[in-house]
Design a protein around this motif. Sequence first.
Motif, PDB file in Angstrom:
ATOM      1  N   ARG A 178      -7.952   8.048  -6.935  1.00  0.00           N
ATOM      2  CA  ARG A 178      -7.526   6.872  -6.421  1.00  0.00           C
ATOM      3  C   ARG A 178      -6.148   6.734  -6.439  1.00  0.00           C
ATOM      4  O   ARG A 178      -5.353   7.092  -7.279  1.00  0.00           O
ATOM      5  CB  ARG A 178      -8.139   5.870  -6.950  1.00  0.00           C
ATOM      6  N   PHE A 179      -5.476   6.006  -5.208  1.00  0.00           N
ATOM      7  CA  PHE A 179      -4.064   5.585  -5.465  1.00  0.00           C
ATOM      8  C   PHE A 179      -4.205   4.246  -4.649  1.00  0.00           C
ATOM      9  O   PHE A 179      -4.796   4.065  -3.709  1.00  0.00           O
ATOM     10  CB  PHE A 179      -3.228   6.700  -5.117  1.00  0.00           C
ATOM     11  N   VAL A 180      -2.791   3.434  -4.918  1.00  0.00           N
ATOM     12  CA  VAL A 180      -2.762   2.279  -4.323  1.00  0.00           C
ATOM     13  C   VAL A 180      -1.295   2.539  -3.531  1.00  0.00           C
ATOM     14  O   VAL A 180      -0.387   3.188  -4.002  1.00  0.00           O
ATOM     15  CB  VAL A 180      -2.629   1.000  -5.026  1.00  0.00           C
ATOM     16  N   LEU A 181      -1.271   1.521  -2.298  1.00  0.00           N
ATOM     17  CA  LEU A 181      -0.219   1.710  -1.367  1.00  0.00           C
ATOM     18  C   LEU A 181       0.429   0.350  -1.320  1.00  0.00           C
ATOM     19  O   LEU A 181      -0.466  -0.613  -1.038  1.00  0.00           O
ATOM     20  CB  LEU A 181      -0.669   2.186  -0.159  1.00  0.00           C
ATOM     21  N   ILE A 182       1.668   0.038  -1.465  1.00  0.00           N
ATOM     22  CA  ILE A 182       2.364  -1.287  -1.114  1.00  0.00           C
ATOM     23  C   ILE A 182       3.095  -0.702   0.286  1.00  0.00           C
ATOM     24  O   ILE A 182       3.965  -0.026   0.066  1.00  0.00           O
ATOM     25  CB  ILE A 182       3.221  -1.735  -2.500  1.00  0.00           C
ATOM     26  N   SER A 183       3.185  -1.869   0.977  1.00  0.00           N
ATOM     27  CA  SER A 183       3.690  -1.807   2.377  1.00  0.00           C
ATOM     28  C   SER A 183       4.743  -2.904   2.674  1.00  0.00           C
ATOM     29  O   SER A 183       4.358  -3.984   2.493  1.00  0.00           O
ATOM     30  CB  SER A 183       2.678  -1.529   3.482  1.00  0.00           C
TER      31      SER A 183
END
Length: 807
Positions: free
Chosen positions: A581-586
């Motif tokens: 898992r990883f998170v992305l901020i855009s």
Amino acid sequence: MYTPDPYTPDPGTPDPGTPDPDASDPDASDDPAAAAPGATVSHATVSGATLAGAAAPDRRASDTGVPDPATRDPSTRDGAAPDPATRDGATRDGDLTGRGGALGDGTDDHETLPGRSKQVRIGRQVRFGKGHAPDGGHAPRDNHAPRDSHAPRGSHTANDGDDGGPSSDDHDTLPGRAGAFLGGDTDQTERGRRARRRDRAGRRDRAAEATWIGAADLPGADQPETPPKPAAEDDRAAGAQHTRLSRRRLLVTAVGLGAAAGGGLIAGRLLSSEGSVPGGLPQGQPSTPVGGVTAGPSVQAGSVTKLPENLLTIYGAPGSFGNFDGGQTTVRVTEVPGWGFGPGQAAFNSAVSADGTVFMTTTPFSDDQSKLTGTDMEIEIFEPDIERFTRLVIPSTKGRLSLPRLDPNYRGVGGGDTSDVIVVPGPDGAQRVLFTSLMPYYGWNTAVDGELPSVGQLRRDQPTARWVYDPQVSWTAEQLATTASPSLAAQAFPPLTPLQPRSSRGPASIARLPRSGHLVIAQYLGAGGGGTDNGALLVVDSAGRVLAHWQYPQVRPLGIALVVNPREVVADPTSEPDDERFVLISDVRGLDYSTQPFPIQEFSYSASRGTITPCSTAVRAVQDGSRMESAVFGADGTLYVARTKSDGLHAETVAVYPKLGRERGLVTRAPATGNWPTDTWGIANQPDYLVAGTDQGGLVRSITLDPRTGAVLLAGLDGLVQVVRPAGRGARMTFRTEPPIDVGLNMLRGPSTRYVGVRRGAVDPLRRSLWLPVNQMVLDGLPWPYPPFKLDQWLMRVDLDVLLGDD
């Protein structure tokens, strides 16, 4: 759809002047009951139910999505001229987003629509649009005065028509003559009756529309399936009719749909094609804004803790420490011989290796990678044990160290930036350093000068014991493309023109996945050549082989297209095999470059299948216009997200999403199911906890975690450092928030045209150090482009034992 050429930013009007004459040249788990005095102890339960000490978010907050015009946020590009044409049934030159303010904030906000100063009431204290000064410039945010301040509320004068009628000087119709009506009856009595009929009809229409718009934002309000039918239709049919609908009517309808979505994006302004330079970019605006801020705010007097002794040490070039040189502060100053960044290069992100070496990437003085201000690509290395600074210039594939752009209008700027840096284990057991470059090409002749890497590596050279660049395991976009199928290579690394190299699509952030060791990279830019403007996600292995690619789909919440630029990826250390898992901020903007609130989203990578899968939709913490800024994971999988207020400058409370079982609330409360890019993109996913007391000072530029104590370390752009001490886990967490400490950036400030700020730090747990790059930039001090010159940059060490009281 037009996609900007990421390698052809608008040079604007070159300034024939000389560089800044003042520029220097340096190269010549805790018990809450034991909280310290002044600390804030907050307790919260899951599902966002905030208890003592933690302010609950305003559930009625409207999502304005438009920042203060003073901010130079990563995706802010105000200034595009309006297009009089319409698109998808809504006007293109209407700003459908708000300009700050929230429902229930105690104010009765009246915002203006584009191009006029007339007040418009929309729902209950909802405001949208941009007020403009009479000369076409932006009016102050608090300029909500009525056009005719002497007329009583509800009165109508000859200059105040309801809907662009004959008596209105408010030119409010779509293309065509303002106020044009069918029919040619000139009888004064009949015209008077019709005017009064239109007056009553307009008031009823606006009342019905306001009720419809405001209802969805009220707590517990049920949303009607269809808006109430305006009561004015019969009256309107009896009188003269407009040839075209008014802009106001279309704008109100669009915002009404946004409110009815109950958590979707409020519509942004549509694409503007006027006022653009050749190629379609807005006049004077860059193509890839990343970063970009103005001077940060200050906290209230008395809310900052006195600077402890022996807490801070600042490193830099001799004679570069401003008022710190007087020796009257508790900050230790260390002059490092040979310290000096290259021309046009400012300190950016950082990482630290196991041997204590600190690595700093660089960004242009403009704080925008599309507006380079240097001549080369470089990464800075500092070895604190021996106080040795190395300016490591990265050579091109042809061995060139200086790569100015060929176009003389750019005043000699060129080279590339270095956006992100991480330390990873190497195949030989020794550590390697990886860095990315969002802008590795800037218009030179690659046949003669070669190419710079999109992803580069450093290693420690055994004979010299120095960190050096390793070209054998560094990759240009062309080299990465050769490891993928032709169709994938064309999508992930598209050739822009026959005379330019392949685009790497702006690698802005990189993270190592804990199980496979593969590298996930956020590609900030679109595909170019008429393709998508949205960025993408890329996974490669340690040999530079492309393993997976995921193109961000077209986002159309409420039918309004937005552009999504992936900016930051952070890996979950508790990931399971084949489900990393990883998170992305855009960064998110409208097609006219208006800034929208930034969301966070959770993904899964499967190494065996070579796939990237969204687990959650893109969410916000609260629908109040705040932005997800930066994130860090705890060792137990708890996700901490630093947030920014809608103005783009002030910190908002930290959001916390703990891991409950196998999942976080990001996924369980907002899964990526169905047509999520349209149906659920941008919805509110209220965090399990909002940490009280973390909304002081400037936006958080650095959020890190001390592995030994689990303390979350925040550093704001205005130089405020703050500690948050979590205790417990999952559904039983508490947080002790300590008062911020001002590290004294004002002591380093030079001329008012420059900006000094903190960037992303790195923790060395063994040596109990938090390293914070401190940069100096020009921003608006000089019209870009200008010939490259040098400015002082610094590195600050924060003693964690002193900061956390563990000495």
